[in-house]
Design a protein around this motif. Structure first.
Motif, mmCIF file in Angstrom:
data_model
loop_
_atom_site.group_PDB
_atom_site.id
_atom_site.type_symbol
_atom_site.label_atom_id
_atom_site.label_comp_id
_atom_site.label_asym_id
_atom_site.label_seq_id
_atom_site.Cartn_x
_atom_site.Cartn_y
_atom_site.Cartn_z
ATOM 1 N N HIS A 62 0.814 -1.221 0.000
ATOM 2 C CA HIS A 62 0.000 0.000 0.000
ATOM 3 C C HIS A 62 0.843 1.265 0.000
ATOM 4 O O HIS A 62 0.385 2.321 0.426
ATOM 5 N N ARG A 63 2.088 1.175 -0.448
ATOM 6 C CA ARG A 63 2.934 2.355 -0.522
ATOM 7 C C ARG A 63 3.558 2.458 -1.909
ATOM 8 O O ARG A 63 3.772 1.443 -2.570
ATOM 9 N N VAL A 64 3.875 3.704 -2.279
ATOM 10 C CA VAL A 64 4.542 3.937 -3.553
ATOM 11 C C VAL A 64 5.949 3.351 -3.471
ATOM 12 O O VAL A 64 6.628 3.496 -2.454
ATOM 13 N N TYR A 91 3.196 3.267 -8.498
ATOM 14 C CA TYR A 91 2.163 2.643 -7.686
ATOM 15 C C TYR A 91 1.004 2.276 -8.601
ATOM 16 O O TYR A 91 0.520 3.106 -9.364
ATOM 17 N N LYS A 132 8.914 11.194 -9.077
ATOM 18 C CA LYS A 132 10.171 11.002 -9.783
ATOM 19 C C LYS A 132 11.249 10.723 -8.745
ATOM 20 O O LYS A 132 11.464 11.519 -7.845
ATOM 21 N N GLN A 139 -0.791 17.781 -8.045
ATOM 22 C CA GLN A 139 -0.277 16.760 -7.130
ATOM 23 C C GLN A 139 0.650 17.434 -6.138
ATOM 24 O O GLN A 139 1.547 18.174 -6.539
ATOM 25 N N ARG A 190 -6.887 11.636 -4.768
ATOM 26 C CA ARG A 190 -6.344 10.321 -4.419
ATOM 27 C C ARG A 190 -5.147 10.547 -3.502
ATOM 28 O O ARG A 190 -4.303 11.397 -3.780
ATOM 29 N N LEU A 193 -1.869 8.764 -1.879
ATOM 30 C CA LEU A 193 -0.983 7.606 -1.974
ATOM 31 C C LEU A 193 0.119 7.744 -0.939
ATOM 32 O O LEU A 193 0.732 8.796 -0.806
ATOM 33 N N LYS A 194 0.377 6.670 -0.216
ATOM 34 C CA LYS A 194 1.395 6.713 0.847
ATOM 35 C C LYS A 194 2.780 6.552 0.250
ATOM 36 O O LYS A 194 2.991 5.763 -0.676
ATOM 37 N N LEU A 195 3.716 7.320 0.800
ATOM 38 C CA LEU A 195 5.093 7.273 0.297
ATOM 39 C C LEU A 195 6.063 6.645 1.293
ATOM 40 O O LEU A 195 7.246 6.564 1.026
ATOM 41 N N ASP A 213 -4.026 12.616 -13.163
ATOM 42 C CA ASP A 213 -2.864 11.890 -12.662
ATOM 43 C C ASP A 213 -1.857 11.540 -13.749
ATOM 44 O O ASP A 213 -0.741 11.161 -13.455
ATOM 45 N N ASN A 214 -2.244 11.667 -15.033
ATOM 46 C CA ASN A 214 -1.268 11.370 -16.088
ATOM 47 C C ASN A 214 -0.396 12.571 -16.430
ATOM 48 O O ASN A 214 0.627 12.445 -17.078
ATOM 49 N N GLU A 237 4.092 14.645 -14.103
ATOM 50 C CA GLU A 237 5.461 14.124 -14.104
ATOM 51 C C GLU A 237 6.299 15.086 -13.274
ATOM 52 O O GLU A 237 6.607 16.202 -13.704
ATOM 53 N N ILE A 238 6.649 14.643 -12.081
ATOM 54 C CA ILE A 238 7.345 15.569 -11.168
ATOM 55 C C ILE A 238 8.844 15.500 -11.368
ATOM 56 O O ILE A 238 9.434 14.418 -11.431
#
Lengths: 60, 188
Positions: free
Chosen positions: A40-42, A49, A56, B33, B96, B98-100, B119-120, B123-124
């Motif tokens: 459940h993590r990137v 993900y 990036k 994002q 959304r 998302l956990k990092l 989300d597309n 690009e970071i």
């Protein structure tokens, strides 16, 4: 008031703590770069993900 | 009973919280994002998604309500004209999270919150490279400006020699708007 008569010996303390352990986190394999990832993590190594690039990663 | 409906306080006063989430919402609409801590990301959904709902309504009253919270006209117009129409078919769940994983310094859980339909486009670029580019460009531009002033005062013969130098130093100056355009494109 009741109090302990003796200091707990090193052996006694250590053998009690024998059952006090850390457990390894279970990892899954990243479908993109096959590095181990937490669920459940990137993915920290490729930034993906669910098949999409989220962040990036510097090394890329 | 109305237990557990007020949300997280995040160690902030009500005004501090409101200001922070207004800023974060604006940043989210601008960049599609953003990266923040997990509790803040989860809490931001409440605020950011309500603004998108206002944007979907699109009437004058909802525009004024959005301006009341976000306070930046450009962001609100962007939200109403560019972002909200993409959510016509979606009933809620516009963002959304998302956990990092955990941050190094304080082991805080970090997350990315993104706009679902965009989300597309996110690009970071790595942050370090971006700031280095900007820093490297700025001093060169200043040098070029200074040298131009010198050339105007100098004798014609010297000017011919210096023109070559100026031409070289002008190149980074011309590059600069292109690079900022690239950054803007990638941010979009």
């Amino acid at each position: 008031m009741p109090v302990p008569k003796r200091k707990t010996s090193k052996a006694k303390a250590k053998s009690r703590k024998n059952h006090w352990k850390l457990t390894a986190k279970s990892t899954a394999k990243c479908p993109n770069c096959s590095a181990p990832v937490l669920s459940h993590r990137v993915c920290p190594s490729c930034g993906y993900y669910k098949g999409k690039a989220v962040i990036k990663v510097k090394a890329d | 009973m109305r237990h557990n409906v007020k949300g997280r306080k995040l160690n902030k006063t009500a005004s501090h919280r409101k200001a922070m989430f207004a800023n974060m919402s604006a940043q989210l609409y601008e960049h599609k994002q953003i990266k923040t801590t997990l509790p803040k990301a989860k809490e931001l959904r409440k605020y950011a998604e309500k603004m998108i709902t206002l944007g979907k309504k699109g009437d004058l009253n909802s525009l004024r309500q959005a301006l009341k919270f976000l306070r930046h006209k450009e962001v609100v117009y962007k939200l109403f004209n560019d972002i909200a129409p993409n959510y016509k078919e979606r009933n809620g769940g516009y963002t959304r999270v998302l956990k990092l994983g955990t941050r190094k310094g304080d082991a805080a859980e970090v997350a990315v919150i993104q706009l679902v339909e965009f989300d597309n486009e996110t690009e970071i670029k790595p942050k370090k490279a971006k700031t280095e580019k900007v820093k490297a460009d700025k001093p060169k531009v200043e040098e070029a400006v200074v040298e131009e002033a010198v050339v105007e005062e100098a004798v014609v013969e010297e000017a011919v020699v210096e023109e070559a130098v100026v031409e070289e130093s002008e190149e980074p100056k011309e590059e600069k708007p292109e690079i900022t355009e690239e950054i803007e494109k990638k941010d979009k």
